[in-house]
Structures are given as structure tokens and as C-alpha cells.
Design a protein around this motif. Structure first.
Motif, PDB file in Angstrom:
ATOM      1  N   LYS A   2       0.848  -1.190   0.000  1.00 26.13           N
ATOM      2  CA  LYS A   2       0.000   0.000   0.000  1.00 26.13           C
ATOM      3  C   LYS A   2       0.888   1.246   0.000  1.00 26.13           C
ATOM      4  O   LYS A   2       1.876   1.323   0.717  1.00 26.13           O
ATOM      5  N   GLN A   3       0.516   2.226  -0.819  1.00 27.00           N
ATOM      6  CA  GLN A   3       1.279   3.458  -0.900  1.00 27.00           C
ATOM      7  C   GLN A   3       0.377   4.628  -0.534  1.00 27.00           C
ATOM      8  O   GLN A   3      -0.726   4.767  -1.065  1.00 27.00           O
ATOM      9  N   VAL A   4       0.833   5.477   0.406  1.00 23.99           N
ATOM     10  CA  VAL A   4       0.067   6.648   0.816  1.00 23.99           C
ATOM     11  C   VAL A   4       1.000   7.867   0.812  1.00 23.99           C
ATOM     12  O   VAL A   4       2.210   7.745   0.631  1.00 23.99           O
ATOM     13  N   ASP A   5       0.408   9.028   1.033  1.00 20.57           N
ATOM     14  CA  ASP A   5       1.221  10.245   1.131  1.00 20.57           C
ATOM     15  C   ASP A   5       1.764  10.423   2.553  1.00 20.57           C
ATOM     16  O   ASP A   5       2.930  10.772   2.737  1.00 20.57           O
ATOM     17  N   VAL A   6       0.885  10.183   3.537  1.00 21.86           N
ATOM     18  CA  VAL A   6       1.254  10.434   4.937  1.00 21.86           C
ATOM     19  C   VAL A   6       0.789   9.279   5.814  1.00 21.86           C
ATOM     20  O   VAL A   6      -0.377   8.868   5.752  1.00 21.86           O
ATOM     21  N   GLY A 151       4.184   2.094   2.136  1.00 18.06           N
ATOM     22  CA  GLY A 151       5.081   3.158   1.716  1.00 18.06           C
ATOM     23  C   GLY A 151       4.432   4.510   1.929  1.00 18.06           C
ATOM     24  O   GLY A 151       3.218   4.662   1.767  1.00 18.06           O
ATOM     25  N   ALA A 152       5.228   5.514   2.322  1.00 19.50           N
ATOM     26  CA  ALA A 152       4.692   6.851   2.546  1.00 19.50           C
ATOM     27  C   ALA A 152       5.750   7.893   2.232  1.00 19.50           C
ATOM     28  O   ALA A 152       6.947   7.677   2.448  1.00 19.50           O
ATOM     29  N   ALA A 153       5.294   9.025   1.711  1.00 21.50           N
ATOM     30  CA  ALA A 153       6.209  10.125   1.457  1.00 21.50           C
ATOM     31  C   ALA A 153       6.607  10.810   2.764  1.00 21.50           C
ATOM     32  O   ALA A 153       7.722  11.300   2.906  1.00 21.50           O
ATOM     33  N   SER A 154       5.661  10.830   3.724  1.00 24.07           N
ATOM     34  CA  SER A 154       5.900  11.487   5.011  1.00 24.07           C
ATOM     35  C   SER A 154       5.440  10.612   6.160  1.00 24.07           C
ATOM     36  O   SER A 154       4.464   9.854   6.029  1.00 24.07           O
TER      37      SER A 154
END
Length: 392
Positions: A2-6, A151-154
Motif C-alpha cells: 500500500k502506498q500513501v502520502d502520509v 510506503g509513505a512520502a511522510s
């Protein structure tokens, strides 16, 4: 994967606030917490009515290696902003004492509001989900969870401190900070009852349950609030406040009749009615049980007229300048907050982002910012969470 921003670690006050703000910006947000319910500290706070903020927010009411660090967030998202949020939701509130604001109804209303706001903004909430490793992956992060890697950018760390471990508090946030090279300020229990050795306890314990307004001091700090005698030592708001300042091996001072010239009062009472017992006059100023205890302890169970002015001054000194040496505190088990935490030197005061680790944020109690008793720590949670949520 799963990929998210935060991804927000922790579903308490600061974590939920940060998640809501980030999600309202259109970010894909997931809040992860190992607890079964969100906002449990909110729910139990203020006797179940949530002391959600204070009207007197100021830098000198926060303890930190750098007390001014908190001002940026506190000034940009104020107590009035959170009050407006409750007003818009129709949640009634009232001021109790010293600027402390409480819900008219249940603290559950605040939790429900935050969860509703998170859902409305499109954020997800994963409860009963343990978090394992957090590591860099390119420009972002990979977070291992009980539901699999994400996974997350932040990453916003809102895991709180060590206080009240029975509610799931851990040192995970501190360990994570160290893993990414961020320094810590030594942690210790704060806003916590103080304990005493047998010599002092033998005097204190018989008064268990007695409470009275008092002034408690340590160094240059003092608080005029209630003190409660317990079987283990001293508690009550004034003691909890001074516990954040007190250090081992040093004494605290108690004034059980603040603002009263007790010597003059007792001399006048002796003049007016010398046949009365000392406890009769003391009981007009302090609880009767304490008055009797003082009288017996000083061996002054005699009519006032038989007591010298020097003896009466001894009574006044005992009640007004009582020096006590705590041996410790009740620890994290009953501490309302944790003093110390992630060093503010390692964080950007405006965004709460870790310097040198883009995309990693620390908010709330995990940071070395600790407020006074009375809604200050909740306001720090709302403000720091809001700050991170604007940019993560």
C-alpha cells in the motif's frame, strides 16, 4: 504494498489533528495505532470531561530545553481556534478555574468529532495494528505494520510519551528518533504525585484524604492550588504542577495558609478567647483533621491562653514554611505526561519536521515540550499536530 502520502503513528490528540489537517489538503493519510481505541487519553482526561485547552496559553507555562520553540505552533493554531472548532460542532464547554476549559458533557464528544473529521477528510484509521520498523526508501519511507508494509512520502510521529503505560504508552517514538539520529532530552514522569520516606510519611499518611488550598514551591516556581494528602505522599494540582520542576535530593516548600499572617491571627485569637483550644482556631483556616494533627504533633493540646506567643509562632511556621524532601514520584504509572523527549534543536519550529530527515515529523508529547496542568498539553497537541498537518 500500500502506498500513501502520509502515515501518522499514533491516534491520540496530536496524531488525529495532524491526520485531519493533512487529509483536508488532499493527502492520502493513514493513522496507525497499536491500541484498540483512538483518543483514549482524551476520553479519560478531566474526569471524563476533557480539559481540552486553557485561556492562558503562554511560553512560560511550557517546560522545554527551549521553551520558546512551542510559540510558533501555539500562535498559529491557538486555543481560540480549537474553541471555534468545538463551537461549530455544537459541543458545549465551560471554564472551571485558572482558565481551564472543559466539555459540558463527555470527553467522548471530542473524540467523536476528531474521528468524524478524519473520516470526512478521507483519512483511514488502522487500530490494533502494531508498527515495527520504519526506514528510508528513496525520498520516502517504508513502515512495517501488522497489516503488512506500507510506503509513505511522510511520517508523522505522534506516539506520545511513557506516561500511563496501562493505556499502551511506550517509548517507541524516542527509539524511532534515535534511529534517525535525532537527539533526546532526558525523559522523566511529570504532573505526578510525589512520594516520601517513612519519616515524612508517618506524619502525612494519617491525613490521607485531606485536601486544602496551598502554595507549593520549588526554586523560583510556585503554584497556588489544592494539595491532597495520600497514603503514599502528596498529590493534588499544586503537587502535580511542582513535580515537573522538582529534582531528586532537593526539598519542596509548602504554605498551608497562603496569604494569611497566621502568627497575628493566632495571637488575636488567644486574646479574644484564651479558653478555646488551638485546634478550634486552626480549624477556621484548615481542615479540622489537619488542625488536630498539628495540635497533637506540637504538643499544644491546651487552652490558647496557656500558650506563649513564641509557641504560637511555631505553629505558624509549621503551617506556612513547611520544608519537605520527596524521595521520588509515583512514576509513569500515574504521571499525566512525560517531561523531555525529542530535542527541539533537531526540529523545525514552524513545521515540526526533523532537520536533516525530510518527511519525518514529531508532534505532541513525544517532543521536549511539556505544559502545565490544566489543558496546556492538549493545546500543544492540537497546535503541533496542526502545524505538521499543513505541510506533511
Amino acid at each position: 504494498m500500500k502506498q500513501v502520502d502520509v502515515i501518522v503513528l499514533g491516534a491520540g490528540a496530536a496524531g488525529l489533528m495532524a491526520a485531519i489537517e493533512a487529509a483536508r489538503r488532499g493527502r492520502r493519510v493513514v493513522v496507525v495505532d497499536h491500541a484498540a481505541k483512538a483518543g483514549e487519553k482524551i476520553r479519560i482526561s478531566g474526569g471524563g470531561r476533557c480539559n481540552f485547552t486553557n485561556l492562558g496559553i503562554a511560553a512560560d507555562r511550557f517546560l522545554s530545553k527551549n521553551p520558546r520553540f512551542a510559540l510558533s505552533a501555539l500562535k498559529r493554531y491557538t486555543q481560540w481556534d480549537f474553541i471555534a472548532r468545538l463551537d461549530a460542532a455544537g459541543i458545549g464547554w465551560h471554564e472551571k478555574t485558572l482558565g481551564q476549559l472543559f466539555c459540558d458533557g463527555s470527553a467522548k464528544e471530542v473524540v467523536a468529532l476528531l474521528l468524524a473529521d478524519l473520516a470526512a477528510a478521507g483519512g483511514e484509521l488502522w487500530l490494533s495494528c502494531a508498527v515495527g520498523d520504519v526506514r528510508r526508501a528513496g525520498a520516502g519511507f517504508i513502515i512495517e505494520t501488522a497489516r503488512g508494509p506500507m510506503g509513505a512520502a511522510s511520517v508523522i510521529v505522534a506516539t506520545g510519551g511513557k506516561s500511563i503505560p496501562k493505556m499502551g504508552a511506550t517509548g517507541f517514538g524516542y527509539q524511532l528518533a534515535e534511529r534517525f539520529g535525532l537527539p533526546l532530552v532526558e525523559t522523566r514522569p511529570a504532573l505526578v504525585p510525589l512520594t516520601f520516606a517513612e519519616q515524612e510519611l508517618s506524619w502525612i499518611a494519617p491525613l490521607a484524604g485531606v485536601a486544602l488550598p496551598a502554595r507549593v514551591g520549588f526554586g523560583r516556581s510556585s503554584f497556588d492550588e489544592a494539595v491532597l494528602f495520600t497514603h503514599r505522599g502528596l498529590s493534588g494540582p499544586a503537587i502535580l504542577q511542582i513535580s515537573s520542576y522538582w529534582r531528586e535530593g532537593q526539598a519542596i516548600s509548602l504554605d498551608l495558609c497562603p496569604g494569611v499572617d497566621l502568627g497575628a491571627v493566632l495571637r488575636a485569637a488567644k486574646q479574644d478567647n484564651g479558653r478555646a483550644l488551638l485546634r478550634s482556631h486552626l480549624a477556621r483556616l484548615v481542615p479540622e483533621k489537619l488542625a488536630r494533627h498539628i495540635e497533637a504533633d506540637l504538643g499544644m493540646e491546651a487552652p490558647m491562653g496557656t500558650l506563649s506567643n513564641v509557641a504560637l509562632e511555631r505553629v505558624a511556621t509549621r503551617l506556612r514554611t513547611w520544608s519537605l524532601m520527596p524521595v521520588g514520584s509515583e512514576g509513569y504509572r500515574t504521571a499525566e505526561v512525560t517531561l523531555g523527549g525529542v530535542d527541539t534543536d533537531a526540529l523545525d519550529a514552524r513545521t515540526m519536521e526533523a532537520k536533516g530527515v525530510p518527511g519525518l515529523y514529531f508532534v505532541g508529547e513525544v517532543v521536549d515540550v511539556t505544559g502545565w496542568l490544566g489543558g496546556y498539553n492538549f493545546q500543544w497537541a492540537w497546535s503541533s499536530g496542526w502545524a505538521a498537518g499543513q505541510v506533511a
